[in-house]
Design an enzyme around this catalytic site. Structure first.
Site, mmCIF file in Angstrom:
data_model
loop_
_atom_site.group_PDB
_atom_site.id
_atom_site.type_symbol
_atom_site.label_atom_id
_atom_site.label_comp_id
_atom_site.label_asym_id
_atom_site.label_seq_id
_atom_site.Cartn_x
_atom_site.Cartn_y
_atom_site.Cartn_z
ATOM 1 N N HIS A 110 17.752 -47.120 5.258
ATOM 2 C CA HIS A 110 16.903 -46.568 6.311
ATOM 3 C C HIS A 110 17.720 -46.524 7.590
ATOM 4 O O HIS A 110 18.322 -47.537 7.976
ATOM 5 C CB HIS A 110 15.634 -47.393 6.521
ATOM 6 C CG HIS A 110 14.681 -47.280 5.383
ATOM 7 N ND1 HIS A 110 13.914 -46.152 5.187
ATOM 8 C CD2 HIS A 110 14.430 -48.113 4.353
ATOM 9 C CE1 HIS A 110 13.199 -46.315 4.084
ATOM 10 N NE2 HIS A 110 13.492 -47.495 3.558
ATOM 11 N N TYR A 138 16.791 -41.425 15.535
ATOM 12 C CA TYR A 138 17.660 -41.089 14.402
ATOM 13 C C TYR A 138 19.051 -40.590 14.794
ATOM 14 O O TYR A 138 19.858 -40.257 13.920
ATOM 15 C CB TYR A 138 16.971 -40.040 13.517
ATOM 16 C CG TYR A 138 15.624 -40.490 12.985
ATOM 17 C CD1 TYR A 138 15.552 -41.538 12.070
ATOM 18 C CD2 TYR A 138 14.439 -39.890 13.390
ATOM 19 C CE1 TYR A 138 14.323 -41.964 11.575
ATOM 20 C CE2 TYR A 138 13.207 -40.307 12.912
ATOM 21 C CZ TYR A 138 13.163 -41.342 12.005
ATOM 22 O OH TYR A 138 11.949 -41.762 11.522
#
Ligand code: CA2
Length: 139
Positions: free
Chosen positions: A97, A22
Site C-alpha cells: 500500500h 499518493y
C-alpha cells in the site's frame, strides 16, 4: 525470476489526483524504472478496476510467475474472495500500500488480503513496490 505486479482499482489514477497522499509519479513510469533497476527480474504488470478480473489474473499466475507484488487498492479492505485466491494459488504474494492505511480512515485499517499475503508493506510510497521485489528475490 518472473514477477507480476498487480494493481487494483483506481491505481491507474496515481500521480494525477490526490498527490498529497499518493505522490506525483505515475505507476506506469515507476514500474518502467523498476524494470531498469532490477534487470535480473522479468517484471510484468497489470491493473484492473474489477475484482473478478484481478482474481482471474491471480489464478492465471499459477505456474507462470515466481512471485506477485499486489496492491489490491480498496479491495484489500473488503474482498474475502481475493484473499481466498491469494491463499489458493501457492505463489508468494507481497501486498503493497502506497499510503499508510493504519494512519488513515478506520475502514482502511484492516486488510483481508494482507492476512493471506506472505508480507505487507505499507506507507513507503511507490518505493514499497521495490521493497516487495527485493523481498521476493531474497526470500
Ligand atoms: O495506499 C494504497 O496503496 C491504497 O491501496 C490505495 C487505494 C486505497 O483505497 C487503499 O485504501 C490504499 C486507492 C487507490 C488510488 O485511489 C486514488 C483515488 C483518488 C485519486 C488518485 C488515486
Amino acid at each position: 525470476m518472473k514477477i507480476l505486479i498487480l494493481n487494483g482499482p483506481n491505481l491507474n489514477l496515481i500521480g494525477r489526483r490526490e498527490p498529497e497522499i499518493y505522490g506525483t509519479q505515475s505507476l506506469n513510469d515507476f514500474i518502467e524504472a523498476l524494470r531498469k533497476r532490477y534487470p535480473e527480474c522479468d517484471i510484468d504488470d497489470f491493473q484492473s478496476n474489477h475484482e473478478g478480473v484481478l482474481i482471474d489474473k491471480l489464478q492465471e499466475a499459477m505456474g507462470k510467475y515466481d512471485g506477485v507484488v499486489m496492491n489490491p487498492g480498496g479491495y484489500a479492505h473488503t474482498s474475502i474472495a481475493l484473499a481466498d485466491t491469494i491463499r489458493a494459488i501457492g505463489i508468494p504474494v507481497v501486498e503493497v500500500h502506497i499510503s499508510n492505511i493504519y494512519e488513515r480512515e478506520e475502514y482502511r485499517h484492516h486488510s483481508y488480503t494482507a492476512e493471506a499475503a506472505v508480507k505487507s508493506i505499507v506507507g513507503h510510497g511507490l518505493e514499497g513496490y521495490a521493497e516487495a521485489i527485493v523481498y521476493l528475490m531474497t526470500k
